[in-house]
Design a protein around this motif. Structure first.
Motif, PDB file in Angstrom:
ATOM      1  N   ILE A  99      43.852  55.031  32.711  1.00 40.14           N
ATOM      2  CA  ILE A  99      42.636  54.734  33.082  1.00 40.14           C
ATOM      3  C   ILE A  99      42.408  55.771  34.422  1.00 40.14           C
ATOM      4  N   GLY A 100      43.486  56.352  34.873  1.00 37.72           N
ATOM      5  CA  GLY A 100      43.366  57.332  36.007  1.00 37.72           C
ATOM      6  C   GLY A 100      42.879  58.715  35.488  1.00 37.72           C
ATOM      7  N   GLY A 101      43.008  59.152  34.362  1.00 34.61           N
ATOM      8  CA  GLY A 101      42.719  60.672  34.183  1.00 34.61           C
ATOM      9  C   GLY A 101      43.419  61.633  34.910  1.00 34.61           C
ATOM     10  N   GLN A 102      44.590  61.236  35.773  1.00 34.25           N
ATOM     11  CA  GLN A 102      44.976  62.152  36.874  1.00 34.25           C
ATOM     12  C   GLN A 102      45.819  63.276  36.283  1.00 34.25           C
ATOM     13  N   THR A 103      46.131  63.379  35.088  1.00 30.88           N
ATOM     14  CA  THR A 103      46.841  64.543  34.457  1.00 30.88           C
ATOM     15  C   THR A 103      46.015  65.392  33.551  1.00 30.88           C
ATOM     16  N   PRO A 104      45.314  66.449  34.108  1.00 28.19           N
ATOM     17  CA  PRO A 104      44.209  67.136  33.261  1.00 28.19           C
ATOM     18  C   PRO A 104      44.925  67.419  32.155  1.00 28.19           C
ATOM     19  N   PRO A 105      44.378  67.831  31.013  1.00 22.77           N
ATOM     20  CA  PRO A 105      42.855  67.460  30.576  1.00 22.77           C
ATOM     21  C   PRO A 105      42.680  66.050  30.318  1.00 22.77           C
ATOM     22  N   MET A 106      43.391  65.252  30.534  1.00 30.39           N
ATOM     23  CA  MET A 106      43.221  63.714  30.110  1.00 30.39           C
ATOM     24  C   MET A 106      41.790  63.252  30.755  1.00 30.39           C
ATOM     25  N   PRO A 107      41.009  62.743  30.084  1.00 28.18           N
ATOM     26  CA  PRO A 107      39.745  62.249  30.575  1.00 28.18           C
ATOM     27  C   PRO A 107      40.076  60.619  31.447  1.00 28.18           C
ATOM     28  N   GLN A 108      39.316  60.284  32.222  1.00 27.53           N
ATOM     29  CA  GLN A 108      39.364  58.932  32.666  1.00 27.53           C
ATOM     30  C   GLN A 108      38.636  58.001  31.291  1.00 27.53           C
ATOM     31  N   PHE A 109      39.519  56.798  31.266  1.00 28.13           N
ATOM     32  CA  PHE A 109      39.381  56.138  30.490  1.00 28.13           C
ATOM     33  C   PHE A 109      39.282  54.646  30.960  1.00 28.13           C
ATOM     34  N   GLN A 110      38.160  53.926  31.033  1.00 27.97           N
ATOM     35  CA  GLN A 110      38.161  52.432  31.497  1.00 27.97           C
ATOM     36  C   GLN A 110      37.698  51.720  30.317  1.00 27.97           C
ATOM     37  N   PRO A 111      38.786  51.120  29.546  1.00 26.97           N
ATOM     38  CA  PRO A 111      38.562  50.209  28.602  1.00 26.97           C
ATOM     39  C   PRO A 111      38.435  48.742  29.229  1.00 26.97           C
ATOM     40  N   SER A 112      37.838  48.091  28.213  1.00 32.92           N
ATOM     41  CA  SER A 112      38.088  46.489  28.741  1.00 32.92           C
ATOM     42  C   SER A 112      39.410  46.082  28.922  1.00 32.92           C
ATOM     43  N   PRO A 113      39.588  45.074  29.854  1.00 32.14           N
ATOM     44  CA  PRO A 113      41.313  44.576  29.751  1.00 32.14           C
ATOM     45  C   PRO A 113      41.827  44.193  28.386  1.00 32.14           C
ATOM     46  N   GLU A 114      40.993  43.567  27.490  1.00 33.08           N
ATOM     47  CA  GLU A 114      41.395  43.392  26.039  1.00 33.08           C
ATOM     48  C   GLU A 114      41.807  44.671  25.379  1.00 33.08           C
ATOM     49  N   THR A 115      41.027  45.606  25.490  1.00 32.65           N
ATOM     50  CA  THR A 115      41.172  46.899  24.767  1.00 32.65           C
ATOM     51  C   THR A 115      42.276  47.594  25.157  1.00 32.65           C
ATOM     52  N   MET A 116      42.472  47.489  26.679  1.00 37.04           N
ATOM     53  CA  MET A 116      43.665  48.037  27.483  1.00 37.04           C
ATOM     54  C   MET A 116      45.119  47.671  26.690  1.00 37.04           C
ATOM     55  N   ALA A 117      44.838  46.160  26.673  1.00 32.14           N
ATOM     56  CA  ALA A 117      46.164  45.230  26.361  1.00 32.14           C
ATOM     57  C   ALA A 117      46.394  45.743  24.949  1.00 32.14           C
ATOM     58  N   ASP A 118      45.530  45.848  23.795  1.00 29.55           N
ATOM     59  CA  ASP A 118      45.790  46.270  22.515  1.00 29.55           C
ATOM     60  C   ASP A 118      46.369  47.722  22.607  1.00 29.55           C
ATOM     61  N   LEU A 119      45.748  48.548  23.427  1.00 33.67           N
ATOM     62  CA  LEU A 119      46.309  49.946  23.332  1.00 33.67           C
ATOM     63  C   LEU A 119      47.811  49.959  23.674  1.00 33.67           C
ATOM     64  N   LEU A 120      47.997  49.345  25.144  1.00 28.18           N
ATOM     65  CA  LEU A 120      49.272  49.103  25.716  1.00 28.18           C
ATOM     66  C   LEU A 120      50.338  48.779  24.608  1.00 28.18           C
ATOM     67  N   GLU A 121      50.077  47.480  23.874  1.00 20.74           N
ATOM     68  CA  GLU A 121      50.837  46.959  22.911  1.00 20.74           C
ATOM     69  C   GLU A 121      51.308  48.077  21.743  1.00 20.74           C
ATOM     70  N   TYR A 122      50.280  48.809  21.444  1.00 24.20           N
ATOM     71  CA  TYR A 122      50.657  50.037  20.329  1.00 24.20           C
ATOM     72  C   TYR A 122      51.554  50.921  21.038  1.00 24.20           C
ATOM     73  N   LEU A 123      51.031  51.468  22.454  1.00 25.10           N
ATOM     74  CA  LEU A 123      51.844  52.587  23.040  1.00 25.10           C
ATOM     75  C   LEU A 123      53.373  52.139  22.967  1.00 25.10           C
ATOM     76  N   GLU A 124      53.514  50.925  23.130  1.00 24.53           N
ATOM     77  CA  GLU A 124      54.977  50.456  23.188  1.00 24.53           C
ATOM     78  C   GLU A 124      55.718  50.412  21.992  1.00 24.53           C
ATOM     79  N   THR A 125      55.108  50.631  20.817  1.00 28.15           N
ATOM     80  CA  THR A 125      55.782  50.835  19.509  1.00 28.15           C
ATOM     81  C   THR A 125      56.181  52.531  19.229  1.00 28.15           C
ATOM     82  N   LEU A 126      55.507  53.187  20.159  1.00 22.97           N
ATOM     83  CA  LEU A 126      56.014  54.457  19.766  1.00 22.97           C
ATOM     84  C   LEU A 126      57.252  55.115  20.190  1.00 22.97           C
TER      85      LEU A 126
END
Length: 126
Positions: A99-126
């Motif tokens: 959500i921070g976009g603090q490492t350019p060129p990564m943009p800020q991304f503020q999904p809903s908590p539900e969407t972020m929870a889904d993305l987080l769950e997927y990232l943990e499978t990588l």
């Protein structure tokens, strides 16, 4: 002429070293606890962590928003590889990174908590 003998109180030296080591460990422990408390003070982060994400939804979100830079499988392109990212970052740190976009060129991304929870769950499978 006799050489002066330096008498060291070994027990006292060991006690001081142990005391300094204990103080150092206590300082590190309190710092970690304080950092964790600070991370959890964000209502958005707390809301995301209270939701059980869906990996398949998270993969779809990743494909739409992240794969362009991180590759379809998170191998890295413009952005770095995300494989084993959850081994290097806490869940709260991953959320802040996304959500921070603090490492350019990564943009800020503020999904809903539900969407972020889904993305987080997927990232943990990588």
């Amino acid at each position: 002429m006799k050489t002066p003998v330096i008498h060291l109180d070994v027990d006292r030296l060991i006690q001081r070293i142990a005391l300094f080591a204990l103080a150092g460990l206590l300082t590190i422990g309190l710092s970690v606890l304080g950092f964790h408390h600070w991370q959890m003070s964000d209502p958005y982060v707390r809301a995301v962590l209270e939701i059980e994400g869906d990996v398949s939804h998270g993969r779809a979100i990743f494909q739409m928003n992240c794969a362009g830079c991180h590759g379809d499988s998170g191998d890295g392109l413009v952005g770095p590889s995300l494989h084993s990212i959850s081994a290097h970052k806490t869940r709260a740190s991953l959320i802040r990174q996304v959500i921070g976009g603090q490492t350019p060129p990564m943009p800020q991304f503020q999904p809903s908590p539900e969407t972020m929870a889904d993305l987080l769950e997927y990232l943990e499978t990588l």
